[in-house]
Design a protein around this motif. Structure first.
Motif, PDB file in Angstrom:
ATOM      1  N   ALA A   1      -9.840   9.463  -6.891  1.00  0.00           N
ATOM      2  CA  ALA A   1      -9.511   8.045  -7.061  1.00  0.00           C
ATOM      3  C   ALA A   1      -9.166   7.377  -5.739  1.00  0.00           C
ATOM      4  N   LEU A   2      -9.010   8.172  -4.676  1.00  0.00           N
ATOM      5  CA  LEU A   2      -8.686   7.625  -3.361  1.00  0.00           C
ATOM      6  C   LEU A   2      -9.931   7.274  -2.557  1.00  0.00           C
ATOM      7  N   ALA A   3     -11.085   7.775  -2.964  1.00  0.00           N
ATOM      8  CA  ALA A   3     -12.308   7.591  -2.193  1.00  0.00           C
ATOM      9  C   ALA A   3     -12.823   6.153  -2.319  1.00  0.00           C
ATOM     10  N   PRO A   4     -13.343   5.574  -1.254  1.00  0.00           N
ATOM     11  CA  PRO A   4     -13.873   4.210  -1.308  1.00  0.00           C
ATOM     12  C   PRO A   4     -14.972   4.026  -2.338  1.00  0.00           C
TER      13      PRO A   4
ATOM     14  N   LEU B   1      -3.594   1.685  -3.810  1.00  0.00           N
ATOM     15  CA  LEU B   1      -4.042   2.590  -2.767  1.00  0.00           C
ATOM     16  C   LEU B   1      -4.775   1.889  -1.625  1.00  0.00           C
ATOM     17  N   HIS B   2      -5.444   0.767  -1.915  1.00  0.00           N
ATOM     18  CA  HIS B   2      -6.374   0.199  -0.921  1.00  0.00           C
ATOM     19  C   HIS B   2      -6.214  -1.303  -0.671  1.00  0.00           C
TER      20      HIS B   2
ATOM     21  N   ASP C   1       5.611   4.560   3.275  1.00  0.00           N
ATOM     22  CA  ASP C   1       5.147   5.782   3.936  1.00  0.00           C
ATOM     23  C   ASP C   1       6.107   6.930   3.632  1.00  0.00           C
ATOM     24  N   ILE C   2       5.698   7.813   2.744  1.00  0.00           N
ATOM     25  CA  ILE C   2       6.533   8.956   2.345  1.00  0.00           C
ATOM     26  C   ILE C   2       6.033  10.200   3.078  1.00  0.00           C
TER      27      ILE C   2
ATOM     28  N   ALA D   1       0.837  -1.200   0.000  1.00  0.00           N
ATOM     29  CA  ALA D   1       0.000   0.000   0.000  1.00  0.00           C
ATOM     30  C   ALA D   1       0.868   1.245   0.000  1.00  0.00           C
ATOM     31  N   ALA D   2       0.455   2.243  -0.765  1.00  0.00           N
ATOM     32  CA  ALA D   2       1.153   3.526  -0.803  1.00  0.00           C
ATOM     33  C   ALA D   2       0.334   4.508  -1.618  1.00  0.00           C
ATOM     34  N   ASP D   3       0.617   5.776  -1.428  1.00  0.00           N
ATOM     35  CA  ASP D   3      -0.013   6.818  -2.225  1.00  0.00           C
ATOM     36  C   ASP D   3       0.567   6.793  -3.638  1.00  0.00           C
TER      37      ASP D   3
END
Length: 407
Positions: free
Chosen positions: A136-139, A189-190, A208-209, A73-75
């Protein structure tokens, strides 16, 4: 010249550990090129593509042949692609998209591994997200039911008709058939957001950046390579941040290993993100892997490994190791601040690390040299990504009771 070690607040002189007689010297192989499919050939499509409704599943593997699932997982823009190239390279073969398939496929298949990008499970295309006012990050932009069904099927040894999210057109392309691999890596992302999917994952990694580093990287990339203005970059980051904080960042609590990338503490006010402090956070007490340690397991110490043993220009290198807690769980932390001048000299630092899961003396250095052209190869990001890759191999061997021959 001896190396100065600060242990429990007391300076101690520690001689360089000699290589054991049973250790084999490493040999640096020729550099290999492992890359994602070229995006240069991608063309804009005028047609609207939609998901294929078929959920056809075909058994292709023996029932007793275990599939190991790894989650990363990562951004976006945090180096997941480079990380995956390091990991898959440990298992051999050159990762390629499915033969004869969509040139815009995000899937990479090699000898033992299949890497699936979870962007393929977007439920809305780019225009759909714009109309709905979501990122695009929203569930609500994700097809979690389909993600769960297909990861479960692949883990059970079945093939699936996996959708494709086209990053060039922003459309949802027709599905591609993916067979069950020995090691399935789901990155995006998820991977740990949905509890059902998370339960299918055997080993969880979070990249984790820090905000400062992510901002510096994005400025370098988007201003220099894409011609974006500083104002537009800041606006883009700020627009994504609420959803990142709400949905992506909390997943790191579930990870077994976290690679945390922070600004250096060796150079005051360093703003370009070129010198990094990188921490490898490893949860203790896990059955599938053993945490790496420096010199003395369970101790707290700092080490400056420069001098006659290692070529280091300013600001040098500083290592740290010690126990800590992370969201209420016991962890071991290995940290590197600074960067190498000569990558082959990494063997000196490697000789002081234990529980690395390397199969022979110098394997970490060998892997780093093989991938020396990858971003982060002169600092802790490349070093710790390589170590985590070896841990993935350790996890696979413990689950399957099968040995992987080093490559």
């Amino acid at each position: 010249m001896q190396s100065t070690v600060q242990k429990h607040g007391v300076a101690a002189q520690m001689a360089v550990r000699p290589a054991a007689g049973t250790r084999r010297a490493f040999a640096a192989p020729a550099q290999a090129s492992i890359a994602r499919p070229s995006f240069a050939k991608r063309m804009q499509r005028g047609m609207t593509a939609s998901r294929v409704e078929s959920q056809r599943v075909v058994v292709v593997r023996a029932a007793d042949d275990k599939v190991v699932v790894i989650g990363l997982a990562a951004d976006s823009g945090c180096g997941k692609s480079t990380f995956m190239r390091r990991v898959t390279g440990i298992f051999g073969g050159e990762p390629k998209p499915p033969a004869g398939g969509n040139p815009d496929s995000n899937t990479l298949i090699s000898d033992m591994t299949t890497v699936i990008c979870l962007d393929d499970y977007h439920s809305l295309d780019r225009n759909g997200r714009k109309e709905a006012g979501v990122t695009a990050l929203a569930p609500e932009s994700q097809a979690f039911d389909l993600m769960y069904e297909q990861v479960k099927a692949l883990k059970e040894g079945k093939s699936v008709q996996k959708p494709i999210y086209n990053h060039v057109t922003g459309l949802l392309d027709p599905a591609e058939e993916i067979a069950s691999p020995k090691i399935l890596i789901i990155e995006g992302l998820h991977p740990f957001y949905d509890d059902r999917v998370n339960e299918l994952v055997d080993f969880r990694i979070y990249l984790d950046i820090s905000d400062e580093t992510k901002f510096a990287w994005k400025i370098q990339r988007d201003m220099a390579e894409r011609g974006h203005s500083l104002e537009s970059i800041k606006a883009s980051i700020e627009a994504r941040k609420p959803d990142f904080d709400a949905y992506i960042d909390p997943q790191k609590k579930k990870a077994d290993m976290i690679i945390q990338v922070l600004p250096t503490q060796l150079v005051p006010d360093e703003k370009e993100g070129k010198i990094l402090r990188v921490r490898l956070i490893m949860k203790d007490g896990k059955k599938l892997f053993d945490p790496v340690y420096l010199f003395d397991q369970g101790s707290t110490l700092s080490w400056i490994p420069c001098g006659r043993k290692l070529t280091c220009s300013f600001p040098g290198i500083k290592m740290f190791y010690g126990p800590d807690t992370y969201y209420g769980e016991e962890v071991s932390v290995l940290e590197m601040d600074g960067q190498f001048d000569k990558l082959e000299e990494l063997i000196y630092m490697e000789s002081h690390l234990s529980n690395t899961s390397a199969k022979f003396y110098g394997e970490i250095t060998q892997q780093m040299l093989k991938n020396s052209s990858f971003p982060g190869s002169n600092n802790g990001t490349g070093l710790f990504q390589t170590i985590v890759g070896l841990k993935v191999r350790e996890v696979y061997e413990r689950i399957t009771q099968k040995e992987v021959v080093p490559v």
